[in-house]
Design an enzyme around this catalytic site. Structure first.
Site, mmCIF file in Angstrom:
data_model
loop_
_atom_site.group_PDB
_atom_site.id
_atom_site.type_symbol
_atom_site.label_atom_id
_atom_site.label_comp_id
_atom_site.label_asym_id
_atom_site.label_seq_id
_atom_site.Cartn_x
_atom_site.Cartn_y
_atom_site.Cartn_z
ATOM 1 N N ASP A 231 -1.309 6.583 -4.768
ATOM 2 C CA ASP A 231 -1.782 6.090 -3.480
ATOM 3 C C ASP A 231 -2.995 5.204 -3.781
ATOM 4 O O ASP A 231 -3.593 5.284 -4.848
ATOM 5 C CB ASP A 231 -2.144 7.231 -2.524
HETATM 6 C C1 BGC Z 1 -2.319 5.262 2.474
HETATM 7 C C2 BGC Z 1 -0.910 4.904 2.060
HETATM 8 C C3 BGC Z 1 -0.744 3.401 2.108
HETATM 9 C C4 BGC Z 1 -1.786 2.772 1.194
HETATM 10 C C5 BGC Z 1 -1.726 1.253 1.178
HETATM 11 C C6 BGC Z 1 -3.376 4.501 1.721
HETATM 12 O O1 BGC Z 1 -4.612 4.686 2.314
HETATM 13 O O2 BGC Z 1 -2.530 6.653 2.301
HETATM 14 O O3 BGC Z 1 0.007 5.516 2.900
HETATM 15 O O4 BGC Z 1 0.544 3.048 1.732
HETATM 16 O O5 BGC Z 1 -3.084 3.125 1.685
HETATM 17 O O6 BGC Z 1 -2.134 0.724 2.381
#
Ligand code: BGC
Length: 736
Positions: A231
């Site tokens: 993530d």
């Molecule tokens: C989120 C993800 C997301 C990623 C990119 C993170 O903060 O938890 O779900 O895909 O950011 O935006």
């Protein structure tokens, strides 16, 4: 460029290899131009495309190119129709392909452990089979267009509070049976191109660098063939991540951690073979992305908007209806509530996209109505303005109408990625308005806009209630379709609406403190808990009404050759209009040797039934879904026995019951001196002999026989048998 131009890992220098395993920037992977490896774009998100072309962020702050905003997961899951999810996935894949996006960062399938989780709107259900099936539908659809999906957030990430540090402390059975099960299903059934690790720790180990999670479970046990991406900002120790099988760090950090990898490989601290495995998976992803069949734009925005409307209508749950719905086209209506004019159609954070178009419920109601439609905001969503004055206008409008359609909901500022809610109440100003409107006109239809469950203390006072969740850009039109009966409601609750927040199983254990959250409710998540505790709920899991009625015949179950169970039940549409019924099959095993919830959903099927028609509905229960996680052998086991299947329209509206017998597997753990006399008496070799000897040892006293059942054999010399006899029995059992 074709995929056969992509080099083998052996053609890359150490620095090139390291660079490939982290992002170039916020949304792109790193290219290695020397050998022709291009950069790929990975971008959000689960219910629409968030392709940022200007400034980048992971919280939905800066804009993105317009894309169709389909209903977020909370809505889509309520359709309980994986085929519908697949169609949405196909549309998402098409939009991503047109924009040259290689991987769409979704779906999110974390279990809704608490109604307070700020990101529940992005997740499917409190049940793993529903989460898995709906997630699988999306993955299949997206990937059918040659675009990768990213199954997230792996794993046990069920809250936003301290999400980047907190340890989710979960026992093995709930971890496998509830929290990992949906991921397992999607990985095995859909091979998502990527899986995204979560930020949190699981039982003290960072998910982004957990070799057990990312290699043993994901790849060795489930056969995952794709790439693991962190993530955004989840990487703590890059080297540990590589060792664990975390393949791509996102976003990039200007080579800082690549340099750590190079240094560790040079010094021998990191085995270069581990890095090569990670690089190979990055090269594979590039190959897959390059083999995408061309999908030319421009996007047919009108067609996708129409699909978004059809889907949104399938997401609206008719919670209650005394007959006021569907509305007559010529009814004199008062539409009340600012949400009717300013739709809340998606949640905040990384999944927030810029829609191609936005339906407004008020306009759509007016477009379908033949009668007069007045409007009063009644309250300001943000709490501003003169509440008394706004209320007075709304009351006047309601008094002058046949039916008041009242839009209530959770203000956007109250639910978002990044923080959890602290309560599930609708704002007081809205509840006061509802009472004031009811005082002048009892014919009130409440339409809710909310990403997470809300308390509904007013249920008995209103004749009709629609749970609209967040419905995407065409939600306004879909709401009008449902109100007037252009579409017949068919959605069902994928999560329980409790009577009180305090009844929720995680209450008191959410969101934890001092960096740890204890999943103290164990297996009893969602309806499993309410059923076990025999707690009344506001609306049960699986509930949802229709404008028609369905009658169930007798269910039958047959075990197939592969060990799956096919449940069939005739369902008759006894009303005047066509409608969809979602047939749900709940399984239990009376007398099970392990803890189980009173009933667990193991299969469901959404079927269209014409008025007057009877359909023999088939629901498949997969053999592996009937397994529990056995602590003694640390793997799935299907227990032998006669299972009960209850078939019905919700977890508390069970219409027919049948049973099936499974041979299953008897788990035998090795006999040792620490085995109990009970286990020895069950042993196929020495069981009978032990029983006779023990019975004699306790002088035939049946009560004493029960007492020694749990006594370890080697613990009390001389009781109930001489030690030499006990040791002899153990050795005989061990010899086999
Ligand atoms: C989120 C993800 C997301 C990623 C990119 C993170 O903060 O938890 O779900 O895909 O950011 O935006």
């Amino acid at each position: 460029m074709s995929d056969d131009r992509i080099p083998d890992v052996s053609e890359l220098s150490l620095e090139e290899k390291a660079s490939l395993t982290s992002g170039l920037n916020f949304w792109h992977t790193t290219a290695v131009e020397r050998v022709g490896v291009p950069s790929l774009m990975l971008t959000d998100g689960p219910h629409g495309l968030r392709k940022q072309t200007g400034s980048a962020d992971h919280l939905g702050l800066a804009g993105s190119v317009p894309a169709t905003c389909f209903p977020p997961a909370v809505g889509l899951a309520s359709s309980l129709d994986p085929e519908l999810a697949e169609r949405v996935g196909e549309a998402l894949g098409t939009e991503a392909a047109i924009e040259n996006v290689a991987v769409l960062l979704g779906p999110g399938i974390n279990i809704k452990r608490s109604p307070l989780c700020g990101r529940n709107f992005e997740y499917m259900s409190e049940d793993p089979i529903v989460s898995g099936e709906m997630g699988l539908g999306l993955v299949k659809g997206i990937q059918s267009k040659g675009v990768g999906s990213s199954l997230k957030h792996f794993a046990a990430n069920n809250q936003e509070s301290d999400r980047m540090r907190s340890s989710s402390d979960v026992d093995p059975r709930p971890l496998h049976e509830i929290y990992l099960r949906a991921f397992e299903r999607v990985v095995k059934g859909g091979q998502p191109w990527t899986v995204m690790t979560s930020y949190n720790k699981i039982n003290g180990v960072w998910a982004s660098q957990d070799p057990w999670l990312l290699t043993e479970v994901l790849r060795d046990d489930w056969g995952f063939e794709g790439l693991v991406v962190s993530d955004w900002g989840a990487v703590v120790d890059r080297i540990e991540g590589v060792r664990a099988g975390m393949d791509l760090e996102m976003p990039g950090c200007d080579g800082r951690t690549d340099a750590d990898i190079v240094e560790a490989a040079r010094s021998g601290a990191l085995d270069e073979a581990a890095l090569d495995a990670v690089v190979r998976r990055n090269l594979d992803l590039v190959r897959k992305a390059l083999s995408r069949p061309a999908i030319d734009g421009p996007l047919d925005a009108a067609a996708h908007h129409a699909l978004a409307r059809e889907v949104a209508a399938r997401c609206i749950v008719l919670l209650k209806n005394d007959g006021v719905l569907p509305l007559r086209r010529d009814a004199k209506l008062a539409v009340i509530g600012e949400f009717a004019e300013k739709p809340r159609y998606q949640g905040a954070g990384s999944s927030q996209i810029v829609p191609t178009k936005l339906d407004v419920a008020l306009d759509e109601i007016r477009a379908l109505a033949d009668g007069a439609v007045s409007y009063a905001p009644g309250f300001a969503i943000d709490g501003s303005g003169d509440a008394a004055e706004l209320r007075a206008q709304a009351v006047a409008a309601a008094a002058d109408a046949e039916v008041a359609v009242l839009f209530l909901g959770v203000p956007a500022a109250e639910e978002s990625e990044g923080f959890d809610r602290t309560h599930i109440d609708l704002p007081a100003v809205q509840l006061e308005l509802l009472d004031a409107v009811l005082a002048v006109n009892p014919n009130v239809v409440v339409v809710l806009s909310n990403g997470g469950v809300v308390d509904l203390p007013f249920v008995d006072k209103v004749p009709a209630l629609l749970e609209g969740w967040l419905l995407g850009q065409a939600g306004g039109g879909a709401t009008a379709d449902i109100l007037f009966g252009v579409a017949n409601p068919s959605a069902r609750l994928a999560e329980t609406i409790p009577l009180r927040l305090e009844d929720n199983p995680s209450y008191g254990n959410f969101p934890g403190d001092q960096g740890r959250v204890r999943y103290g409710e164990g297996l009893l998540v969602g309806y499993r808990w309410y059923d076990e505790r025999k707690l009344d709920v506001r609306f049960p899991f699986g509930h949802g009404l229709s404008y028609t009625t369905f009658e169930y015949g007798d269910a039958a179950a047959r075990v197939t050759e592969s060990g799956d169970v096919l449940v069939t039940v005739p369902v008759t549409n006894t009303g005047a209009v066509a409608g969809r019924e979602v047939v749900q099959a709940y399984v239990s095993l009376p007398g099970s040797a392990v803890q189980r919830a009173p009933r667990e959903l193991k299969g469901f099927r959404s079927v269209l039934v014409e008025a007057g028609q009877t359909v023999d509905v088939e629901v498949l229960l997969r053999h592996e879904d009937l397994a529990y996680w056995d602590l003694r052998v640390d793997r799935w086991v299907v227990e032998p026995g006669r299972y009960t299947v209850e078939v019905g329209a919700s977890s508390r509206d069970l219409r027919s019951q049948t049973a099936f017998e499974l041979a299953g597997e008897v788990v035998r753990t090795p006999i040792t001196l620490n085995s109990t006399f009970g286990e020895l008496m069950d042993d196929p070799i020495v069981g009978e002999e032990t029983r006779a000897l023990v019975s004699e040892g306790v002088g035939g006293d049946a009560g004493a026989l029960v007492l020694v059942t749990d006594l370890p054999v080697g613990r009390l010399d001389g009781f109930p048998l001489p030690r030499s006899v006990s040791v002899g029995l153990v050795e005989k059992a061990q010899r086999g």
